[in-house]
Structure formats: C-alpha cells, structure tokens
Design a protein around this motif. Structure first.
Motif, short mmCIF file in Angstrom:
data_model
loop_
_atom_site.label_atom_id
_atom_site.label_comp_id
_atom_site.label_asym_id
_atom_site.label_seq_id
_atom_site.Cartn_x
_atom_site.Cartn_y
_atom_site.Cartn_z
N ASN A 159 -2.71 -11.23 9.52
CA ASN A 159 -1.51 -12.00 9.25
C ASN A 159 -0.38 -10.90 8.45
OD1 ASN A 159 -2.31 -14.80 9.44
ND2 ASN A 159 -3.97 -14.08 8.00
N ALA A 160 -0.12 -9.77 9.24
CA ALA A 160 0.52 -8.73 8.81
C ALA A 160 1.88 -9.29 8.43
CB ALA A 160 0.68 -7.63 9.87
N GLU A 161 2.68 -9.94 9.01
CA GLU A 161 4.00 -10.34 8.87
C GLU A 161 4.07 -11.35 7.44
OE1 GLU A 161 6.93 -9.21 10.15
OE2 GLU A 161 5.42 -8.19 11.16
N ALA A 162 3.12 -12.01 7.33
CA ALA A 162 2.93 -12.69 6.09
C ALA A 162 2.61 -11.88 4.49
CB ALA A 162 1.93 -14.13 6.21
N HIS A 163 2.33 -10.56 5.26
CA HIS A 163 2.05 -9.96 4.13
C HIS A 163 2.80 -8.52 4.00
CE1 HIS A 163 -1.49 -12.18 3.16
NE2 HIS A 163 -1.98 -11.91 4.20
N ARG A 164 4.09 -8.82 4.47
CA ARG A 164 5.08 -7.59 4.41
C ARG A 164 5.21 -6.85 2.99
NH1 ARG A 164 7.98 -6.56 8.38
NH2 ARG A 164 9.86 -5.91 7.37
N ASP A 165 5.10 -7.82 1.80
CA ASP A 165 4.98 -7.04 0.61
C ASP A 165 3.76 -5.71 0.44
OD1 ASP A 165 3.07 -9.14 0.58
OD2 ASP A 165 3.12 -9.20 -1.61
N TRP A 166 2.84 -6.14 1.27
CA TRP A 166 1.66 -5.05 1.29
C TRP A 166 2.01 -4.02 2.52
CZ3 TRP A 166 -2.73 -4.30 -1.27
CH2 TRP A 166 -2.89 -5.58 -2.30
N LYS A 167 2.61 -4.52 3.59
CA LYS A 167 2.69 -3.54 4.85
C LYS A 167 3.73 -2.50 4.58
CE LYS A 167 4.04 -3.60 9.76
NZ LYS A 167 4.25 -4.55 10.94
N ILE A 168 4.97 -2.97 4.02
CA ILE A 168 5.97 -1.83 3.98
C ILE A 168 5.53 -0.88 2.70
CG2 ILE A 168 8.28 -1.44 2.80
CD1 ILE A 168 8.86 -4.17 3.97
N PRO A 169 5.07 -1.06 1.55
CA PRO A 169 4.78 0.23 0.79
C PRO A 169 3.45 0.86 1.33
CG PRO A 169 4.02 -1.99 -0.25
CD PRO A 169 4.70 -2.34 0.97
N LEU A 170 2.36 0.30 1.83
CA LEU A 170 1.28 1.02 2.52
C LEU A 170 1.63 1.95 3.73
CD1 LEU A 170 -1.81 -1.66 2.20
CD2 LEU A 170 -0.89 0.26 0.86
N SER A 171 2.84 1.10 4.32
CA SER A 171 3.16 2.27 5.45
C SER A 171 4.11 3.49 5.21
CB SER A 171 3.85 1.34 6.60
OG SER A 171 3.46 0.36 7.05
N ASN A 172 4.45 3.45 4.14
CA ASN A 172 5.42 4.27 3.59
C ASN A 172 4.71 5.56 2.76
OD1 ASN A 172 7.62 3.38 4.91
ND2 ASN A 172 7.98 1.92 3.13
N VAL A 173 3.55 5.59 2.59
CA VAL A 173 2.97 6.48 1.90
C VAL A 173 1.66 7.19 2.50
CG1 VAL A 173 3.74 5.81 -0.40
CG2 VAL A 173 1.37 5.06 0.44
N ALA A 174 1.39 8.45 2.51
CA ALA A 174 0.16 8.74 2.49
C ALA A 174 -0.93 8.86 1.53
CB ALA A 174 0.29 10.44 3.12
N GLY A 175 -2.11 9.23 1.39
CA GLY A 175 -2.85 9.15 0.48
C GLY A 175 -4.21 9.36 0.63
N VAL A 176 -5.05 9.51 -0.45
CA VAL A 176 -6.47 9.52 -0.51
C VAL A 176 -7.06 8.13 -0.92
CG1 VAL A 176 -8.57 10.60 -1.50
CG2 VAL A 176 -6.53 11.91 -1.05
N TYR A 177 -7.93 7.79 -0.26
CA TYR A 177 -8.27 6.49 -0.62
C TYR A 177 -10.03 6.43 -0.74
CZ TYR A 177 -9.73 6.24 4.56
OH TYR A 177 -10.07 6.40 5.63
N LEU A 178 -10.60 5.18 -1.39
CA LEU A 178 -11.85 5.00 -1.72
C LEU A 178 -12.52 4.01 -0.96
CD1 LEU A 178 -14.51 5.84 -3.42
CD2 LEU A 178 -13.52 4.09 -5.08
N ILE A 179 -13.61 3.81 -0.37
CA ILE A 179 -14.29 2.58 0.22
C ILE A 179 -15.64 2.62 -0.61
CG2 ILE A 179 -15.27 1.37 2.17
CD1 ILE A 179 -13.55 3.01 3.85
#
Length: 132
Positions: free
Chosen positions: A23-43
């Motif tokens: 539901n990417a379009e419904a979650h644009r508040d997540w998509k935009i910031p996460l698309s605009n940065v690189a980073g190190v993540y943890l699973i």
C-alpha cells in the motif's frame, strides 16, 4: 501503520513492512523519507535472536532496499536465504530498524564502510546472519 515520525524511532515487523509496500501510496509519509536517504539498517530475527546488518545506497535509498525484503523475505542475503529454505516462516519474526542514516549521495563504498563498522561492533559475522 503509525505515521512516520523519525528514522530512529521505529521498528517494523515483517508484516508491517509487507503492508508498507503493498500500500505504498497510502504510506507516502514513509515512502518519501525512506527513499531520500541511504543508511545502515538492522534486521532482528525475533525467533532466534540473530541479527543482520545491511546497508542501502543509490537512487532509491532504504525504501528500495527494503522493498526487496518485502518481496522475497531474504533480499538476496545468503544466510537468510538458506534459513528461509529450511523454514519458510522465518521472515515472519523479522523486525526492521535503522541504525544510521546517511546522505543518498554518499558513495556505495562509504556506505558499505559504515555497514562494516556496525558488523564489527555487533559481531554479526561471528554470531549473526552476516556472511561477509
């Protein structure tokens, strides 16, 4: 999902991650910031307590990298792929979070260097899910 607030103030379950991309379009508040940065993540694999450290770089940032996990469960990572081969429900216990955000313009090598530092600090090559 809760509205996006800050890069370091969340931990997404695998089900939430899949919903995010379904539901990417419904979650644009997540998509935009996460698309605009690189980073190190943890699973975190809550089922076993194992950790995986990864990095995201390039044009689609963390969003693009996590999209691969939402589709496959393993994102192409060797040890995780092997574990899913033995237990297809393994990703259901995953939690995704960000350890370090970086400019998306940062070079691949520089981002990977940061990733390597976290792998060393957290020992994810010796006792976690990182193979390299």
């Amino acid at each position: 999902l809760e509205p996006f607030r800050d890069f370091l103030e969340f931990s997404l379950s695998y089900a939430e991650l899949k919903d995010l991309f379904a539901n990417a379009e419904a979650h644009r508040d997540w998509k935009i910031p996460l698309s605009n940065v690189a980073g190190v993540y943890l699973i975190l694999a809550q089922k076993t307590g194992d950790l995986y450290i990864g990095s995201a770089y390039g044009a689609t940032g963390i969003w693009g990298r996590w999209q691969q996990y939402a589709k496959s469960g393993h994102g192409g990572d060797v040890k995780i792929k092997d574990l899913i081969g033995k237990d297809s429900d393994y990703p259901a216990s995953f939690r995704f979070s960000i350890l370090h955000i970086l400019p998306r313009s940062m070079s691949r090598d520089a981002v990977i260097q940061r990733e390597t530092e976290y792998k060393i600090k957290l020992g994810t090559r010796a006792i976690g899910l990182n193979s390299n």
